[in-house]
Scaffold this active site. Structure first.
Site, PDB file in Angstrom:
ATOM      1  N   ARG A   1       0.882  -1.175   0.000  1.00 45.68           N
ATOM      2  CA  ARG A   1       0.000   0.000   0.000  1.00 45.68           C
ATOM      3  C   ARG A   1       0.907   1.209   0.000  1.00 45.68           C
ATOM      4  NH1 ARG A   1      -5.368   1.346   3.428  1.00 45.68           N
ATOM      5  NH2 ARG A   1      -6.125  -0.062   1.826  1.00 45.68           N
TER       6      ARG A   1
ATOM      7  N   HIS B   1      -7.130   0.784  -6.624  1.00 47.80           N
ATOM      8  CA  HIS B   1      -7.361  -0.064  -5.446  1.00 47.80           C
ATOM      9  C   HIS B   1      -8.015  -1.370  -5.948  1.00 47.80           C
ATOM     10  CE1 HIS B   1      -7.697  -1.266  -1.432  1.00 47.80           C
ATOM     11  NE2 HIS B   1      -8.606  -0.425  -0.965  1.00 47.80           N
TER      12      HIS B   1
ATOM     13  N   GLN C   1      -9.952  -3.951  -3.679  1.00 51.61           N
ATOM     14  CA  GLN C   1     -11.259  -3.442  -3.271  1.00 51.61           C
ATOM     15  C   GLN C   1     -12.298  -3.699  -4.375  1.00 51.61           C
ATOM     16  OE1 GLN C   1     -12.230  -1.849  -0.245  1.00 51.61           O
ATOM     17  NE2 GLN C   1     -14.194  -2.345  -1.147  1.00 51.61           N
TER      18      GLN C   1
ATOM     19  N   ASP D   1     -17.109   7.146  -1.948  1.00 54.99           N
ATOM     20  CA  ASP D   1     -15.890   6.981  -1.152  1.00 54.99           C
ATOM     21  C   ASP D   1     -15.570   8.349  -0.549  1.00 54.99           C
ATOM     22  OD1 ASP D   1     -13.455   6.113  -0.081  1.00 54.99           O
ATOM     23  OD2 ASP D   1     -12.364   6.291  -1.975  1.00 54.99           O
TER      24      ASP D   1
ATOM     25  N   CYS E   1     -16.441   1.689   0.139  1.00 50.26           N
ATOM     26  CA  CYS E   1     -15.288   0.823   0.444  1.00 50.26           C
ATOM     27  C   CYS E   1     -14.893   0.902   1.911  1.00 50.26           C
ATOM     28  CB  CYS E   1     -14.118   1.194  -0.450  1.00 50.26           C
ATOM     29  SG  CYS E   1     -13.587   2.897  -0.240  1.00 50.26           S
TER      30      CYS E   1
ATOM     31  N   ARG F   1     -13.766  -8.613   1.172  1.00 48.36           N
ATOM     32  CA  ARG F   1     -12.328  -8.395   1.000  1.00 48.36           C
ATOM     33  C   ARG F   1     -11.558  -9.673   1.350  1.00 48.36           C
ATOM     34  NH1 ARG F   1     -10.076  -3.356   0.894  1.00 48.36           N
ATOM     35  NH2 ARG F   1      -8.277  -4.613   0.334  1.00 48.36           N
TER      36      ARG F   1
HETATM   37  N1   CP Z   1     -11.321  -0.250   2.070  1.00 56.45           N
HETATM   38  C1   CP Z   1     -10.049  -0.308   2.527  1.00 56.45           C
HETATM   39  O1   CP Z   1      -9.081  -0.525   1.776  1.00 56.45           O
HETATM   40  O2   CP Z   1      -9.957  -0.127   3.861  1.00 56.45           O
HETATM   41  P1   CP Z   1      -8.611   0.041   4.702  1.00 56.45           P
HETATM   42  O3   CP Z   1      -8.018   1.361   4.366  1.00 56.45           O
HETATM   43  O4   CP Z   1      -9.056  -0.058   6.131  1.00 56.45           O
HETATM   44  O5   CP Z   1      -7.672  -1.080   4.322  1.00 56.45           O
HETATM   45  N1  NVA Z   2      -9.778   6.625  -1.580  1.00 59.43           N
HETATM   46  C1  NVA Z   2      -9.441   6.205  -0.245  1.00 59.43           C
HETATM   47  C2  NVA Z   2      -9.695   4.751  -0.082  1.00 59.43           C
HETATM   48  C3  NVA Z   2      -9.468   4.209   1.309  1.00 59.43           C
HETATM   49  C4  NVA Z   2      -9.695   2.744   1.380  1.00 59.43           C
HETATM   50  C5  NVA Z   2      -7.990   6.543   0.039  1.00 59.43           C
HETATM   51  O1  NVA Z   2      -7.149   6.358  -0.859  1.00 59.43           O
HETATM   52  O2  NVA Z   2      -7.690   6.985   1.143  1.00 59.43           O
END
Ligand code: CP
Ligand code: NVA
Length: 326
Positions: free
Chosen positions: A121, A148, A151, A242, A282, A310
């Site tokens: 990430r 993502h 997701q 989101d 999400c 997930r």
């Molecule tokens: N939806 C999602 O990726 O959540 P987190 O940021 O908690 O991993």
């Molecule tokens: N768009 C959000 C998604 C979190 C799961 C971010 O990148 O923070």
């Protein structure tokens, strides 16, 4: 020490990691057939008793690198891998030599010698590209500024469960044209959905992403952008939103809250969609901003099924990526 003293599994792992290089940085790396295979596998895995899963990936391991916070991704990946008999090694970049200046390409080459996948990430998508360039094992995107994918696979499973089909589904994405939105656009192309996006001007999804989706060329895919959310949600099966302030955009908070205020998913907006439309997010949600508490808690909200999925889809992704070497 002679070669014969080395155990067979060790040698096997070495040879395997030399030839593996299938990555999942975005869903565009999948064919439509592969995307369907992952969905089918997820459905099967979800119905399979846990004891039966335990040996499916035994002997495998994955490094999970987090530059940003996570609840769902981190826990679902950890549990998915452990539940398949694989070893997850969770790493925060602040605890790695990366934080003291070790090269990313060296990190990729070192980790490739230890583990069978690198999941990361990251703030910048280029970080994943660099990891993938130097890794001999699959690199999986656990969220970047652009995509993502894990997701979106869970989202598709949730849509399938909520609507008994995916093909031909009309989905409205309301809010920021961000990583989650981009992956949903690609997923819509792979799974033949009709996606309508409404964002404020200046926050539209990237044109390159829409182009990539159009090039996937599945029957039934269509993409349209709307300047007002009411038009986008008209008669849709799914309403998705989101956060307006993604991780990394915190400094823009004040201007974003102002820019997005008319893009809130509330009861009035939901009433323009089909009466049985499901609400998706999400998570994490910022109630009172992109969604009201009323919609979030409504009977049409499937956000916790989505979060659960997930786990099932993460299992499917690893089985899919590792099947060549099993
Ligand atoms: N939806 C999602 O990726 O959540 P987190 O940021 O908690 O991993
Ligand atoms: N768009 C959000 C998604 C979190 C799961 C971010 O990148 O923070």
């Amino acid at each position: 020490m002679s070669l014969s003293m080395l155990s067979k599994p060790f040698l096997w792992k070495w040879e395997r990691s030399e030839k593996m290089s299938r990555h999942l940085l975005s869903l565009a790396e999948l064919t439509t057939e592969e995307a369907k295979e992952i969905l089918n596998l997820s459905l099967i895995l979800k119905k399979t008793r846990r004891e039966k899963l335990l040996k499916m990936c035994s002997g495998m391991s994955a490094a999970l690198i987090f530059e940003k916070p996570s609840t769902r991704t981190r826990v679902s990946l950890d549990v998915a891998l452990s539940g398949l008999g694989a070893v997850p090694v969770i790493l925060s970049t602040s605890e790695m030599q990366l934080s003291r200046g070790e090269d990313l390409k060296d990190t990729a080459r070192v980790l490739s010698r230890y583990v069978d996948a690198i999941v990361a990430r990251v703030f910048k998508h280029e970080t994943l590209e660099e990891l993938a360039k130097y890794s001999n094992v699959p690199v999986v995107n656990a969220l970047s500024d652009v995509y993502h994918p894990l997701q979106a696979i869970a989202d598709v499973l949730t849509i399938y469960e909520g609507k008994n089909k995916v093909e031909g589904i009309k989905l409205a994405y309301i809010g920021d044209g961000n990583n989650v939105c981009h992956s949903l656009i690609i997923a819509s192309a792979l799974y033949s959905m009709d996606i309508r996006v409404s964002t404020p001007q200046g926050y539209e999804p990237k044109k390159e992403v829409v182009k990539i989706a159009e090039n996937i060329c599945s029957n039934g895919f269509s993409y349209a952008w709307f300047p007002v959310p009411e038009k986008a949600v008209k008669d849709v099966d799914v309403v998705y939103t989101d956060t307006w302030i993604s991780m990394g955009s915190e400094e823009e908070k004040v201007e974003r809250l102002e820019a997005f205020k008319d893009w809130q998913v509330n009861v009035d907006l939901m009433s323009k969609a089909k009466s049985d439309a499901i609400f998706m997010h999400c998570l994490p949600a910022h109630k009172g901003e992109e969604v009201t508490d009323e919609v979030f808690e409504s009977k049409n909200s499937v956000v916790f099924d989505q979060a659960e999925n997930r786990l099932h889809t993460a299992r499917a992704v690893f089985i899919f990526l590792w099947k060549e070497v099993g």
